[in-house]
Motif scaffolding. Structure first.
Motif: not given
Lengths: 173, 307
Positions: B109-115, B262-269, B148-160
């Protein structure tokens, strides 16, 4: 006469062989246990003439070769048992003091059992068999000697009685 | 034999030895008769063995159990410990597989958006002292993670990221009832505000009433000024129901959030955002319809019925 004696004793060997294969083999005993059939065959040989001992060894070896648990080629046990039967009967032949002394018989069979098994192992090695763990072999041979010392006194009264009954009667007849 | 040893005895001995050697030779050469003898004898003995096993095996087992009592117990303990270790290994393996899968998808996901992202493991879920929905991650200011940085997973937005410490950070989840994010509808580009509801659903409120929302519309993060707290284009969820109440100034809709919190184990900031807005590039691909074969039946009119 040898053939007749051999044929006479053959059913007894078959019965002991069946007991070995169907009953004794059901028990897991320390050190691999003992072979009732081997002990019986050597004890029987020790009580007869060298010719009869060799013939007894031949029949017993054939039966042992037919066992499904035998790993060596057919005839290996036969060869070993011919020699073992001949030697064990040759050692005591003509010496009544030796044969009538139960302790001598116990000792000679207890020594013969591990030596026979060791000879089988060595010949098996020559035929390309696996040796396995040396320590395990040592324990197994030692245990078989000890088990033989325990089993022969229990077996001896029956074996000597059957042997004498069978052969004395046949001799008389 | 000792007393002279007649020739007959020797002959017998030699002939027996030769016979046994002959048998060995035959067997080693693979003569089938020998195999047949062995299998035949086994066939004859097997009924006796079966009977012996039925009668004497329990006795044998009893003696074996008695003699092996201490050893058996030790063996059971050893096997139990080994079993536990293997089970633990299996759990760890499954966990690692799951984490790997999540990491792969988030990097995709991050690669596609170049994050530019920093991946992190979730080290704790929820808060024990309040009702807010948060997670703690094992990346902090030392890794470039700021508030105030965005936190994501492969599915989308997790939080901030709400709080950042040297080695960890506290993330407010999108499902938190105090969470709000500027959102837009993929395709129509209508903008609104999505609020968390404390569940896996959020509520989207559009800012105007020009277009109508429909079920299945994909909602993306609109992006904030200087990309903090939200980078643009991150998938948030999908419209599941639309409230078209008469007289309402703006439209509202229920949005099913993509991320399973409820099944979060790895995220990306997201620590660095692209210069250009990825627009709808991150919209999840819908299921590919399976072609259904059609059958055409030609009906031939029959002749006019006769009276």
């Amino acid at each position: 006469m040898f053939a007749r004696r051999f044929l006479t004793s053959f059913p007894i060997f078959v019965i002991v062989y069946l007991i070995q294969e169907s009953i004794v083999s059901q028990f897991r005993i320390f050190g691999g246990g003992f072979s009732l059939f081997l002990i019986f065959a050597l004890l029987w040989s020790a009580l007869g003439t060298p010719e009869l001992g060799a013939l007894t060894g031949f029949g017993a070896g054939l039966l042992m070769d037919l066992s499904q648990t035998t790993s060596g080629p057919m005839g290996q046990w036969t060869l070993i048992m011919i020699l073992a039967g001949f030697v064990i009967s040759y050692l005591g032949y003509g010496d009544d003091n030796f044969r009538e002394n139960p302790i001598s018989l116990v000792v000679i069979v207890a020594v013969a059992v591990p030596i026979t098994r060791l000879a089988y192992l060595i010949i098996g090695l020559m035929f390309g068999g696996d040796l396995g763990s040396t320590f395990q072999i040592f324990i197994s041979l030692l245990a078989s000697a000890l088990w033989t010392v325990a089993v022969v006194p229990l077996l001896m009264p029956f074996v000597t009685r059957i042997h004498s009954t069978l052969f004395e009667e046949k001799s008389r007849g | 034999m000792r007393n002279g040893g007649d020739n007959r005895g020797r002959l017998l001995l030699i002939s027996l030895i030769v016979t046994s050697l002959f048998l060995i030779t035959l067997d080693l050469r693979g003569v089938r008769v020998i195999d047949g003898l062995r299998s035949g004898s086994q066939t004859a003995i097997s009924p006796f063995q079966s009977a012996g096993a039925k009668v004497f095996r329990p006795v044998g087992n009893f003696f074996s159990d008695v003699t092996h009592l201490g050893r058996t117990r030790g063996e059971i303990e050893k096997l139990k410990a080994e079993n536990e270790k293997l089970r633990q290994n299996l759990i760890n393996r499954r966990n690692a597989d799951s984490e790997l899968s999540q990491l792969k998808s988030v990097l995709d996901l991050a690669g596609t958006a170049k994050y530019k992202v920093v991946s992190a493991k979730v080290i704790s879920l929820g808060s024990t002292s309040s009702f807010t929905q948060t997670i703690s991650i094992d990346a902090g200011t030392d890794d470039g993670v700021q508030e105030n940085m965005t936190v994501i997973t492969g599915l989308g937005l997790v939080g901030v990221v709400k709080k950042s410490y040297p080695n960890s950070a506290l993330v407010q989840l999108a499902s938190d009832s105090a969470f709000q994010v500027g959102a837009r509808v993929a395709g129509s580009q209508q903008i609104g505000i999505l609020s968390g509801q404390g569940t896996s659903k959020g509520v989207l409120q559009l800012l105007d009433n020009q277009t109508t929302l429909k079920v299945g519309d994909v909602i993306l993060a609109r992006g904030s000024q200087n990309n903090r707290p939200f980078v643009p284009g991150v998938p948030i969820g999908e419209v599941t129901s639309v409230d078209n109440a008469a007289g309402a100034v703006t439209q509202t809709a229920d949005v099913k959030l993509y991320v399973n919190f409820s099944a979060l184990s790895v995220v990306a900031v997201v620590v660095g955002s692209p210069k250009t807005d990825p627009r709808d590039a991150l919209v999840p691909k819908g299921p590919v319809p399976i072609p259904v074969p059609t059958v055409t039946v030609y009906a031939t009119p029959s002749g006019s019925p006769k009276p």
